[in-house]
Design a protein around this motif. Structure first.
Motif, PDB file in Angstrom:
ATOM      1  N   VAL A 269      -2.814  27.584  32.332  1.00 53.72           N
ATOM      2  CA  VAL A 269      -3.257  26.223  32.040  1.00 53.72           C
ATOM      3  C   VAL A 269      -4.764  26.218  31.821  1.00 53.72           C
ATOM      4  N   TYR A 270      -5.212  25.276  30.976  1.00 52.50           N
ATOM      5  CA  TYR A 270      -6.634  25.133  30.711  1.00 52.50           C
ATOM      6  C   TYR A 270      -6.904  23.716  30.201  1.00 52.50           C
ATOM      7  N   ARG A 271      -8.166  23.345  30.154  1.00 51.31           N
ATOM      8  CA  ARG A 271      -8.548  21.992  29.757  1.00 51.31           C
ATOM      9  C   ARG A 271      -8.325  21.764  28.258  1.00 51.31           C
ATOM     10  N   GLN A 272      -8.129  20.492  27.894  1.00 50.58           N
ATOM     11  CA  GLN A 272      -7.963  20.130  26.488  1.00 50.58           C
ATOM     12  C   GLN A 272      -9.158  20.575  25.658  1.00 50.58           C
ATOM     13  N   SER A 273     -10.349  20.548  26.267  1.00 47.05           N
ATOM     14  CA  SER A 273     -11.553  20.935  25.530  1.00 47.05           C
ATOM     15  C   SER A 273     -11.559  22.408  25.158  1.00 47.05           C
ATOM     16  N   HIS A 274     -10.688  23.208  25.817  1.00 49.99           N
ATOM     17  CA  HIS A 274     -10.603  24.637  25.519  1.00 49.99           C
ATOM     18  C   HIS A 274      -9.485  24.948  24.514  1.00 49.99           C
ATOM     19  N   ARG A 275      -8.805  23.904  24.036  1.00 51.88           N
ATOM     20  CA  ARG A 275      -7.742  24.128  23.049  1.00 51.88           C
ATOM     21  C   ARG A 275      -8.353  24.795  21.811  1.00 51.88           C
ATOM     22  N   GLY A 276      -7.717  25.831  21.345  1.00 53.62           N
ATOM     23  CA  GLY A 276      -8.233  26.555  20.193  1.00 53.62           C
ATOM     24  C   GLY A 276      -9.154  27.696  20.548  1.00 53.62           C
ATOM     25  N   SER A 277      -9.401  27.927  21.855  1.00 56.28           N
ATOM     26  CA  SER A 277     -10.252  29.032  22.270  1.00 56.28           C
ATOM     27  C   SER A 277      -9.583  30.351  21.915  1.00 56.28           C
ATOM     28  N   LYS A 279     -10.361  33.292  22.980  1.00 56.82           N
ATOM     29  CA  LYS A 279     -10.194  34.123  24.176  1.00 56.82           C
ATOM     30  C   LYS A 279      -8.929  33.746  24.935  1.00 56.82           C
ATOM     31  N   LEU A 280      -8.711  32.449  25.118  1.00 57.77           N
ATOM     32  CA  LEU A 280      -7.540  32.009  25.882  1.00 57.77           C
ATOM     33  C   LEU A 280      -6.250  32.253  25.101  1.00 57.77           C
ATOM     34  N   GLU A 281      -6.310  32.066  23.803  1.00 58.81           N
ATOM     35  CA  GLU A 281      -5.129  32.337  22.970  1.00 58.81           C
ATOM     36  C   GLU A 281      -4.757  33.814  23.048  1.00 58.81           C
ATOM     37  N   ALA A 282      -5.776  34.684  22.981  1.00 58.19           N
ATOM     38  CA  ALA A 282      -5.529  36.123  23.066  1.00 58.19           C
ATOM     39  C   ALA A 282      -4.959  36.501  24.425  1.00 58.19           C
ATOM     40  N   LEU A 283      -5.481  35.907  25.505  1.00 63.16           N
ATOM     41  CA  LEU A 283      -4.990  36.226  26.841  1.00 63.16           C
ATOM     42  C   LEU A 283      -3.558  35.764  27.028  1.00 63.16           C
ATOM     43  N   ALA A 284      -3.236  34.549  26.605  1.00 60.69           N
ATOM     44  CA  ALA A 284      -1.867  34.036  26.740  1.00 60.69           C
ATOM     45  C   ALA A 284      -0.880  34.913  25.979  1.00 60.69           C
ATOM     46  N   ASN A 285      -1.240  35.299  24.767  1.00 59.78           N
ATOM     47  CA  ASN A 285      -0.356  36.153  23.972  1.00 59.78           C
ATOM     48  C   ASN A 285      -0.179  37.528  24.621  1.00 59.78           C
ATOM     49  N   PHE A 286      -1.268  38.068  25.149  1.00 54.62           N
ATOM     50  CA  PHE A 286      -1.215  39.394  25.771  1.00 54.62           C
ATOM     51  C   PHE A 286      -0.333  39.360  27.021  1.00 54.62           C
ATOM     52  N   LEU A 287      -0.476  38.314  27.826  1.00 61.43           N
ATOM     53  CA  LEU A 287       0.355  38.187  29.032  1.00 61.43           C
ATOM     54  C   LEU A 287       1.846  38.115  28.659  1.00 61.43           C
ATOM     55  N   SER A 288       2.153  37.309  27.658  1.00 57.84           N
ATOM     56  CA  SER A 288       3.553  37.172  27.229  1.00 57.84           C
ATOM     57  C   SER A 288       4.111  38.494  26.718  1.00 57.84           C
ATOM     58  N   GLU A 289       3.317  39.217  25.938  1.00 62.53           N
ATOM     59  CA  GLU A 289       3.762  40.504  25.398  1.00 62.53           C
ATOM     60  C   GLU A 289       4.020  41.512  26.506  1.00 62.53           C
ATOM     61  N   GLN A 290       3.105  41.587  27.472  1.00 64.85           N
ATOM     62  CA  GLN A 290       3.220  42.590  28.524  1.00 64.85           C
ATOM     63  C   GLN A 290       4.339  42.273  29.514  1.00 64.85           C
ATOM     64  N   ILE A 291       4.541  41.011  29.815  1.00 62.60           N
ATOM     65  CA  ILE A 291       5.581  40.630  30.774  1.00 62.60           C
ATOM     66  C   ILE A 291       6.957  40.681  30.134  1.00 62.60           C
ATOM     67  N   GLY A 292       7.031  40.330  28.856  1.00 58.53           N
ATOM     68  CA  GLY A 292       8.285  40.463  28.123  1.00 58.53           C
ATOM     69  C   GLY A 292       9.200  39.261  28.244  1.00 58.53           C
ATOM     70  N   SER A 293      10.241  39.250  27.427  1.00 58.79           N
ATOM     71  CA  SER A 293      11.243  38.190  27.444  1.00 58.79           C
ATOM     72  C   SER A 293      12.626  38.815  27.224  1.00 58.79           C
ATOM     73  N   PRO A 294      13.470  38.883  28.260  1.00 52.26           N
ATOM     74  CA  PRO A 294      13.217  38.393  29.618  1.00 52.26           C
ATOM     75  C   PRO A 294      12.119  39.206  30.306  1.00 52.26           C
ATOM     76  N   PRO A 295      11.550  38.666  31.406  1.00 52.41           N
ATOM     77  CA  PRO A 295      10.475  39.371  32.106  1.00 52.41           C
ATOM     78  C   PRO A 295      10.909  40.752  32.580  1.00 52.41           C
ATOM     79  N   VAL A 296       9.952  41.651  32.739  1.00 55.20           N
ATOM     80  CA  VAL A 296      10.259  43.037  33.103  1.00 55.20           C
ATOM     81  C   VAL A 296      11.043  43.128  34.407  1.00 55.20           C
ATOM     82  N   TRP A 297      10.787  42.227  35.366  1.00 48.55           N
ATOM     83  CA  TRP A 297      11.518  42.303  36.631  1.00 48.55           C
ATOM     84  C   TRP A 297      12.986  41.903  36.455  1.00 48.55           C
ATOM     85  N   GLU A 298      13.270  40.970  35.540  1.00 43.91           N
ATOM     86  CA  GLU A 298      14.663  40.600  35.269  1.00 43.91           C
ATOM     87  C   GLU A 298      15.372  41.731  34.522  1.00 43.91           C
TER      88      GLU A 298
END
Length: 304
Positions: A269-277, A279-298
């Protein structure tokens, strides 16, 4: 003295609660931080901090801190807007994240993210409390569970499934409950942030009900809950990301799977003023890629 430098210094002292810790974080001498604070207070003609074992904000200091956090965030956004045109991410990214999820999964992912973007400086604080992104100097936070309605932007990283589990030794002595009503006869290990009153909230026929367990331990630490459950102290509600390995090795067994509480999601989560950042877009995408779908623990649980 540059006003932005003074603001950075002041905010760092407030966030860390200590002049020496702020100096360490900023990579400068304690005397430099003290001098900047004195110059700031002299220029404003007001005492902003009460010095002691831990510095505390005065009433004018609280007002000034709120403005500083917003101004510094706007400056960061302005820089991000320019850096977005470049191929490599730069600047600072301050993140708050919960302890239990971070120890097992998030820390190696963030390390890999930092390696991928060497010109990006990560500042990560691990704490189970919910930081106030509108008032504290964080760019984003990782949240686990049901998200309350708010003005924050939320990026879903993965589903967060909960399981009720206990050790085989505990179940051999006390039996395996078949219905939530039987929990009153069992010892429970309680997570204080979720179960402050000693009651478990579980879905029965799509209706949430409250069920009391005999409290054997209360803690604010998920790893402590898991270790107590593995030691045979009682039943515990654990996130699947924490319990998976113990279930796979047979140290824990899942019980009442059809009545497991709703776990919500793992989100950034982040503030509306950070929408379009960028850095945050890259981090969110990286987290999703690394954790996977379904998540690695599942995925681990699904293996034969």
């Amino acid at each position: 003295m540059n006003k932005l430098s003074e603001m950075h210094c002041f905010v760092a002292v407030v966030d860390t609660g200590s002049i020496s810790e702020a100096a360490r974080r900023m990579g400068t001498a304690k005397s430099v931080v003290s001098q900047r604070l004195q110059q700031l207070e002299k220029r404003l003609g007001s005492t902003l901090l009460e010095r002691g074992r831990q510095v505390r904000l005065t009433e004018p200091g609280q007002v000034f801190y709120g403005h500083c956090v917003r101004i510094l965030a706007d400056v960061e956004d302005a820089e991000d807007a320019v850096l977005a045109f470049q191929s490599s991410l730069r600047g600072n990214l301050r993140l708050s994240a919960p302890m239990a999820f971070s120890i097992r999964y998030l820390t190696p992912i963030l390390a890999a993210f930092a390696v991928r973007y060497p010109q990006l400086r990560l500042d990560v604080e691990f704490d189970d409390r919910y930081v106030n992104l509108h008032e504290e100097n964080f760019d984003a936070a990782i949240r686990i569970g049901q998200l309350p309605d708010s003005s924050l932007v939320a990026k879903t990283i993965a589903a967060n499934r909960h399981v009720i589990c206990a050790s085989p030794a505990y179940l051999a002595v006390h039996g395996t409950p078949q219905m939530p009503a039987e929990l009153a006869n069992h010892f429970g290990l309680l997570y204080v942030h979720r179960e402050p009153h000693g009651m478990w909230t579980l879905p029965v026929d799509d209706v949430l009900g409250s069920f009391r367990v005999r409290c054997r331990m209360r803690t604010n630490n998920g790893h402590q809950l898991m270790e107590a459950a593995k030691a045979g102290m009682g039943l515990a509600i654990l996130p699947a990301f924490l319990a998976t390995e113990a279930i796979v090795t047979g140290e824990l067994m899942e019980v009442l799977p059809e009545f497991a509480p709703r776990g919500g999601t793992i989100s950034m989560v982040y503030r509306q003023s950070h929408r379009g950042s960028a850095k945050l877009e890259a981090l969110a995408n990286f987290l999703s890629e690394q954790i996977g779908s379904p998540p690695v623990w599942e995925q681990l649980l699904a293996q034969p």
